[in-house]
Design a protein around this motif. Sequence first.
Motif, PDB file in Angstrom:
ATOM      1  N   GLY A 190       0.774  -1.233   0.000  1.00 53.87           N
ATOM      2  CA  GLY A 190       0.000   0.000   0.000  1.00 53.87           C
ATOM      3  C   GLY A 190       0.803   1.279   0.000  1.00 53.87           C
ATOM      4  N   ALA A 191       2.134   1.198  -0.099  1.00 50.26           N
ATOM      5  CA  ALA A 191       2.959   2.410  -0.169  1.00 50.26           C
ATOM      6  C   ALA A 191       2.874   2.994  -1.578  1.00 50.26           C
ATOM      7  N   VAL A 192       2.760   4.304  -1.668  1.00 46.59           N
ATOM      8  CA  VAL A 192       2.696   4.972  -2.964  1.00 46.59           C
ATOM      9  C   VAL A 192       4.107   5.141  -3.505  1.00 46.59           C
ATOM     10  N   ARG A 193       4.326   4.632  -4.720  1.00 46.43           N
ATOM     11  CA  ARG A 193       5.636   4.767  -5.378  1.00 46.43           C
ATOM     12  C   ARG A 193       5.640   5.883  -6.407  1.00 46.43           C
ATOM     13  N   ALA A 194       4.471   6.183  -6.949  1.00 53.67           N
ATOM     14  CA  ALA A 194       4.363   7.283  -7.907  1.00 53.67           C
ATOM     15  C   ALA A 194       2.918   7.759  -7.894  1.00 53.67           C
ATOM     16  N   ALA A 195       2.749   9.047  -8.109  1.00 51.03           N
ATOM     17  CA  ALA A 195       1.409   9.619  -8.175  1.00 51.03           C
ATOM     18  C   ALA A 195       1.481  10.951  -8.899  1.00 51.03           C
ATOM     19  N   GLY A 196       0.411  11.288  -9.574  1.00 49.26           N
ATOM     20  CA  GLY A 196       0.353  12.579 -10.249  1.00 49.26           C
ATOM     21  C   GLY A 196      -0.991  12.801 -10.891  1.00 49.26           C
ATOM     22  N   PHE A 197      -1.230  14.053 -11.221  1.00 57.23           N
ATOM     23  CA  PHE A 197      -2.513  14.455 -11.791  1.00 57.23           C
ATOM     24  C   PHE A 197      -2.506  14.212 -13.293  1.00 57.23           C
ATOM     25  N   THR A 198      -2.714  12.943 -13.631  1.00 56.86           N
ATOM     26  CA  THR A 198      -2.757  12.466 -14.999  1.00 56.86           C
ATOM     27  C   THR A 198      -3.635  11.220 -15.027  1.00 56.86           C
ATOM     28  N   ALA A 199      -4.238  10.971 -16.165  1.00 54.50           N
ATOM     29  CA  ALA A 199      -5.016   9.740 -16.334  1.00 54.50           C
ATOM     30  C   ALA A 199      -4.171   8.641 -16.983  1.00 54.50           C
ATOM     31  N   ASP A 200      -2.938   8.968 -17.361  1.00 57.23           N
ATOM     32  CA  ASP A 200      -2.076   8.035 -18.079  1.00 57.23           C
ATOM     33  C   ASP A 200      -0.957   7.548 -17.171  1.00 57.23           C
ATOM     34  N   VAL A 201      -1.020   6.301 -16.765  1.00 51.21           N
ATOM     35  CA  VAL A 201      -0.001   5.748 -15.869  1.00 51.21           C
ATOM     36  C   VAL A 201       1.391   5.816 -16.492  1.00 51.21           C
ATOM     37  N   ALA A 202       1.477   5.837 -17.804  1.00 48.19           N
ATOM     38  CA  ALA A 202       2.780   5.938 -18.471  1.00 48.19           C
ATOM     39  C   ALA A 202       3.494   7.240 -18.109  1.00 48.19           C
ATOM     40  N   ASP A 203       2.744   8.276 -17.746  1.00 53.43           N
ATOM     41  CA  ASP A 203       3.352   9.537 -17.314  1.00 53.43           C
ATOM     42  C   ASP A 203       4.107   9.369 -15.995  1.00 53.43           C
ATOM     43  N   LEU A 204       3.815   8.296 -15.270  1.00 46.78           N
ATOM     44  CA  LEU A 204       4.407   8.081 -13.948  1.00 46.78           C
ATOM     45  C   LEU A 204       5.546   7.072 -13.942  1.00 46.78           C
ATOM     46  N   THR A 205       5.589   6.187 -14.896  1.00 44.78           N
ATOM     47  CA  THR A 205       6.543   5.087 -14.822  1.00 44.78           C
ATOM     48  C   THR A 205       7.992   5.566 -14.798  1.00 44.78           C
ATOM     49  N   ASP A 206       8.325   6.609 -15.542  1.00 40.98           N
ATOM     50  CA  ASP A 206       9.699   7.111 -15.547  1.00 40.98           C
ATOM     51  C   ASP A 206      10.058   7.801 -14.236  1.00 40.98           C
ATOM     52  N   LEU A 207       9.059   8.163 -13.435  1.00 41.23           N
ATOM     53  CA  LEU A 207       9.318   8.810 -12.150  1.00 41.23           C
ATOM     54  C   LEU A 207       9.767   7.810 -11.081  1.00 41.23           C
ATOM     55  N   ILE A 208       9.468   6.543 -11.313  1.00 39.43           N
ATOM     56  CA  ILE A 208       9.843   5.498 -10.354  1.00 39.43           C
ATOM     57  C   ILE A 208      11.307   5.139 -10.575  1.00 39.43           C
ATOM     58  N   HIS A 209      12.081   5.170  -9.510  1.00 36.12           N
ATOM     59  CA  HIS A 209      13.498   4.821  -9.616  1.00 36.12           C
ATOM     60  C   HIS A 209      13.621   3.416 -10.212  1.00 36.12           C
ATOM     61  N   PRO A 210      14.574   3.202 -11.117  1.00 37.13           N
ATOM     62  CA  PRO A 210      14.715   1.888 -11.756  1.00 37.13           C
ATOM     63  C   PRO A 210      14.788   0.723 -10.767  1.00 37.13           C
ATOM     64  N   SER A 211      15.392   0.934  -9.607  1.00 41.41           N
ATOM     65  CA  SER A 211      15.496  -0.153  -8.631  1.00 41.41           C
ATOM     66  C   SER A 211      14.158  -0.491  -7.987  1.00 41.41           C
ATOM     67  N   LEU A 212      13.157   0.361  -8.157  1.00 36.36           N
ATOM     68  CA  LEU A 212      11.842   0.140  -7.551  1.00 36.36           C
ATOM     69  C   LEU A 212      10.761  -0.192  -8.581  1.00 36.36           C
ATOM     70  N   ARG A 213      11.128  -0.298  -9.847  1.00 35.39           N
ATOM     71  CA  ARG A 213      10.153  -0.589 -10.899  1.00 35.39           C
ATOM     72  C   ARG A 213       9.783  -2.067 -10.889  1.00 35.39           C
ATOM     73  N   GLU A 214       8.521  -2.311 -11.050  1.00 37.61           N
ATOM     74  CA  GLU A 214       7.975  -3.669 -11.145  1.00 37.61           C
ATOM     75  C   GLU A 214       6.878  -3.631 -12.202  1.00 37.61           C
ATOM     76  N   PRO A 215       6.402  -4.797 -12.638  1.00 47.12           N
ATOM     77  CA  PRO A 215       5.275  -4.799 -13.564  1.00 47.12           C
ATOM     78  C   PRO A 215       4.072  -4.074 -12.942  1.00 47.12           C
ATOM     79  N   LEU A 216       3.280  -3.431 -13.789  1.00 46.44           N
ATOM     80  CA  LEU A 216       2.110  -2.669 -13.352  1.00 46.44           C
ATOM     81  C   LEU A 216       0.827  -3.371 -13.777  1.00 46.44           C
ATOM     82  N   GLU A 217      -0.179  -3.303 -12.916  1.00 43.75           N
ATOM     83  CA  GLU A 217      -1.494  -3.809 -13.304  1.00 43.75           C
ATOM     84  C   GLU A 217      -2.562  -2.863 -12.759  1.00 43.75           C
TER      85      GLU A 217
END
Length: 166
Positions: free
Chosen positions: A22-49
């Motif tokens: 339940g910890a937030v890794r990325a968030a922003g005022f957008t409807a497109d999750v792709a806008d957030l994926t680059d904000l997540i540090h590479p060491s914390l990236r995982e598949p998204l669903e």
Amino acid sequence: MLKYRTLDTQAGPLTVVVTGTGAVRAAGFTADVADLTDLIHPSLREPLEPNDDVGPVTDHVRSYFDGDRSALEAVVVEQHNGGEYMRHAWQVMREIKPGAPVTYSEFARLSGRPAAIRAAASACARNAVAPFTPCHRVLRLDGSLGGYRWGLSVKRFLLDHEAALA
């Protein structure tokens, strides 16, 4: 596996990416999750669903927009996109109270480096978990808005919303 959901808010769509705990890794005022994926540090990236169940984050966001200015403070965030100063600055940023914005200079002082105004501004720019780490509460020395990744109209809305509830 990371889960994400886009919530409708008065400030516009807010997409949140959360961990299994339940910890937030990325968030922003957008409807497109792709806008957030680059904000997540590479060491914390995982598949998204996509998932409607992002834990208590949904209730905290709704409470905030319904008038509980401190509701976002209870949300656990998990970001790693910088060194020791950056992580410290983000923690200090979370302590800026709603309705009491500070200038970049004041934020630098609160972060322990009064002369590091550019570093303080960089902490705002690199924040991956807006509005939970409230970079919108940091303003220019003259009180003008400065920048905001999600648009100045969103920043203005958030500041006005918090001021109205003060």
